[in-house]
Design a protein around this motif. Sequence first.
Motif, PDB file in Angstrom:
ATOM      1  N   VAL A  35     -17.750  20.556  45.727  1.00 51.46           N
ATOM      2  CA  VAL A  35     -17.378  20.876  44.341  1.00 51.46           C
ATOM      3  C   VAL A  35     -16.590  19.718  43.732  1.00 51.46           C
ATOM      4  O   VAL A  35     -15.618  19.233  44.328  1.00 51.46           O
ATOM      5  CB  VAL A  35     -16.540  22.166  44.285  1.00 51.46           C
ATOM      6  CG1 VAL A  35     -16.105  22.460  42.844  1.00 51.46           C
ATOM      7  CG2 VAL A  35     -17.329  23.329  44.846  1.00 51.46           C
ATOM      8  N   THR A  36     -17.000  19.318  42.538  1.00 51.42           N
ATOM      9  CA  THR A  36     -16.281  18.281  41.793  1.00 51.42           C
ATOM     10  C   THR A  36     -15.704  18.904  40.527  1.00 51.42           C
ATOM     11  O   THR A  36     -16.450  19.425  39.688  1.00 51.42           O
ATOM     12  CB  THR A  36     -17.203  17.114  41.406  1.00 51.42           C
ATOM     13  OG1 THR A  36     -17.757  16.545  42.599  1.00 51.42           O
ATOM     14  CG2 THR A  36     -16.428  16.044  40.633  1.00 51.42           C
ATOM     15  N   THR A  37     -14.378  18.904  40.414  1.00 50.93           N
ATOM     16  CA  THR A  37     -13.698  19.400  39.210  1.00 50.93           C
ATOM     17  C   THR A  37     -13.264  18.210  38.371  1.00 50.93           C
ATOM     18  O   THR A  37     -12.574  17.310  38.863  1.00 50.93           O
ATOM     19  CB  THR A  37     -12.461  20.236  39.583  1.00 50.93           C
ATOM     20  OG1 THR A  37     -12.878  21.337  40.397  1.00 50.93           O
ATOM     21  CG2 THR A  37     -11.775  20.765  38.335  1.00 50.93           C
ATOM     22  N   VAL A  38     -13.665  18.211  37.101  1.00 47.28           N
ATOM     23  CA  VAL A  38     -13.361  17.099  36.192  1.00 47.28           C
ATOM     24  C   VAL A  38     -12.354  17.582  35.134  1.00 47.28           C
ATOM     25  O   VAL A  38     -12.534  18.655  34.542  1.00 47.28           O
ATOM     26  CB  VAL A  38     -14.637  16.569  35.500  1.00 47.28           C
ATOM     27  CG1 VAL A  38     -14.310  15.341  34.648  1.00 47.28           C
ATOM     28  CG2 VAL A  38     -15.708  16.240  36.524  1.00 47.28           C
ATOM     29  N   ARG A  39     -11.329  16.807  34.931  1.00 45.30           N
ATOM     30  CA  ARG A  39     -10.338  17.109  33.885  1.00 45.30           C
ATOM     31  C   ARG A  39     -10.207  15.879  32.985  1.00 45.30           C
ATOM     32  O   ARG A  39      -9.890  14.778  33.464  1.00 45.30           O
ATOM     33  CB  ARG A  39      -8.973  17.460  34.476  1.00 45.30           C
ATOM     34  CG  ARG A  39      -7.896  17.739  33.414  1.00 45.30           C
ATOM     35  CD  ARG A  39      -6.555  18.030  34.073  1.00 45.30           C
ATOM     36  NE  ARG A  39      -5.477  18.128  33.099  1.00 45.30           N
ATOM     37  CZ  ARG A  39      -5.070  19.266  32.544  1.00 45.30           C
ATOM     38  NH1 ARG A  39      -5.665  20.403  32.871  1.00 45.30           N
ATOM     39  NH2 ARG A  39      -4.066  19.273  31.679  1.00 45.30           N
ATOM     40  N   LYS A  40     -10.469  16.088  31.721  1.00 39.26           N
ATOM     41  CA  LYS A  40     -10.341  15.012  30.740  1.00 39.26           C
ATOM     42  C   LYS A  40      -9.126  15.305  29.861  1.00 39.26           C
ATOM     43  O   LYS A  40      -9.041  16.370  29.241  1.00 39.26           O
ATOM     44  CB  LYS A  40     -11.594  14.913  29.875  1.00 39.26           C
ATOM     45  CG  LYS A  40     -11.538  13.835  28.811  1.00 39.26           C
ATOM     46  CD  LYS A  40     -12.825  13.811  27.998  1.00 39.26           C
ATOM     47  CE  LYS A  40     -12.789  12.730  26.926  1.00 39.26           C
ATOM     48  NZ  LYS A  40     -14.051  12.702  26.146  1.00 39.26           N
ATOM     49  N   GLU A  41      -8.185  14.386  29.838  1.00 36.71           N
ATOM     50  CA  GLU A  41      -6.985  14.523  29.019  1.00 36.71           C
ATOM     51  C   GLU A  41      -6.995  13.501  27.897  1.00 36.71           C
ATOM     52  O   GLU A  41      -7.387  12.349  28.111  1.00 36.71           O
ATOM     53  CB  GLU A  41      -5.721  14.316  29.860  1.00 36.71           C
ATOM     54  CG  GLU A  41      -5.511  15.373  30.924  1.00 36.71           C
ATOM     55  CD  GLU A  41      -4.223  15.143  31.696  1.00 36.71           C
ATOM     56  OE1 GLU A  41      -3.740  16.107  32.310  1.00 36.71           O
ATOM     57  OE2 GLU A  41      -3.718  13.996  31.683  1.00 36.71           O
ATOM     58  N   VAL A  42      -6.573  13.950  26.719  1.00 41.24           N
ATOM     59  CA  VAL A  42      -6.385  13.044  25.581  1.00 41.24           C
ATOM     60  C   VAL A  42      -4.912  13.159  25.194  1.00 41.24           C
ATOM     61  O   VAL A  42      -4.472  14.194  24.688  1.00 41.24           O
ATOM     62  CB  VAL A  42      -7.301  13.403  24.409  1.00 41.24           C
ATOM     63  CG1 VAL A  42      -7.052  12.460  23.237  1.00 41.24           C
ATOM     64  CG2 VAL A  42      -8.760  13.335  24.838  1.00 41.24           C
ATOM     65  N   ILE A  43      -4.170  12.099  25.446  1.00 35.97           N
ATOM     66  CA  ILE A  43      -2.712  12.120  25.291  1.00 35.97           C
ATOM     67  C   ILE A  43      -2.308  11.389  24.009  1.00 35.97           C
ATOM     68  O   ILE A  43      -2.764  10.263  23.754  1.00 35.97           O
ATOM     69  CB  ILE A  43      -2.029  11.473  26.504  1.00 35.97           C
ATOM     70  CG1 ILE A  43      -2.481  12.195  27.789  1.00 35.97           C
ATOM     71  CG2 ILE A  43      -0.517  11.521  26.372  1.00 35.97           C
ATOM     72  CD1 ILE A  43      -2.097  11.472  29.055  1.00 35.97           C
ATOM     73  N   SER A  44      -1.448  12.051  23.224  1.00 37.34           N
ATOM     74  CA  SER A  44      -0.925  11.442  21.998  1.00 37.34           C
ATOM     75  C   SER A  44       0.583  11.602  22.004  1.00 37.34           C
ATOM     76  O   SER A  44       1.095  12.673  22.342  1.00 37.34           O
ATOM     77  CB  SER A  44      -1.530  12.111  20.763  1.00 37.34           C
ATOM     78  OG  SER A  44      -2.945  12.066  20.808  1.00 37.34           O
TER      79      SER A  44
END
Length: 381
Positions: free
Chosen positions: A286-295
């Motif tokens: 299993v591959t869990t992907v988390r994409k964060e956009v930080i401001s």
Amino acid sequence: MIKNYGRLLAVLVVAILSACASGKKLYERGAYYEAVMTSVQKLRQNPDHKKSIEALKNAYPMAFEFLQTDAQNQIASNSPNKWRNAIASYDKINQMYESIRQSPKALKIIKDPKNFYSEIGPLKEKAAEESYNAGIDALMKGNRDDAKRAYYNFADAQNFSPGYKDVVEYLDKAKDEATLKVIVEQVAVPARYSLSGDFFQDKVEEFLHQNYPDRGFIKFFTPEEAQRIKLARIDQYLKIQFDDFSVGNTNVTERIETMKKDSVKVGEAKINGKMVPVYNTVTAKVTTVRKEVISRGLLSMIVLDGKSNGVLTHKKFSGEYTWFSTWGRFNGDERALTDQQIQLMKKKELQPPPAQDLFLAFADPIYSQLTSGLQSFYRSY
């Protein structure tokens, strides 16, 4: 509003005392006027309240004698506030009179409450002159605190004798000299974020005008307003600017784990002429992907003295907002996955909000800190 200020204040004081003590206890402390007002208030709610009946019966003559004597002593004194003080004492007698008359039970106990309306009339012109002269003296000292005192004195004069001499003009002059005049300079953000920057600036201006209205002693101007009205005196400059900010920094992380589940039925086999289930261990990667956009951003609030340009305060406020999206993929047997992982595998990558929205998201906690900072700094003004 000015005219009713003294009466409203007296009612407020009595209300506070009523919440803290009974009429009887106030009487025992020697607070006779407060005991009368509190007792009458309670008798309106409960006409048979024995302690209030007793307190009113005992306190009224004491309060009346004390206030009448105080007014006469004030008139005979050399106090610079003698006429105003005398009127204040007579006003309290009149307030007791009105309060008792509005309570049937209280009027049965104090059958003939006294008033001093006729006595106050001739004193008002003298009190107006007294207040007017005190206002002139305070105004001549040439500082903001004394200008405030002058304003309140002129307001008293106007209350005692509307239109007394040139009191209206002096009210305006005292208000102007007492008012702290502040130029608000909000440094614009780059054009790419102008919509969000303008919204932030508008919120700041709205906060200032709502919390520091014209009836107060602080007035904020934009540079354009100050130029348009040719503002002659500037006491302070309030500078609000973003020292640094970044929008849309992207960070993608992947977590890989191997899932294993034992005793999973994988088929059937014929044993001794019978079909029996076959169990085995199943696995999946299993591959869990988390994409964060930080401001995030950093804002400065700087207050400069209007004459010396010296820094009176400099505070920095920071804010951060992280938007994220998670999804997943797997190789192997789905039966090895948990229910939560199965739901995650169904998710798709989401697109982040527009840059303008991300700007406002990190600016929101900054705005809260800024408004608290402004209230803290200008509390003493």
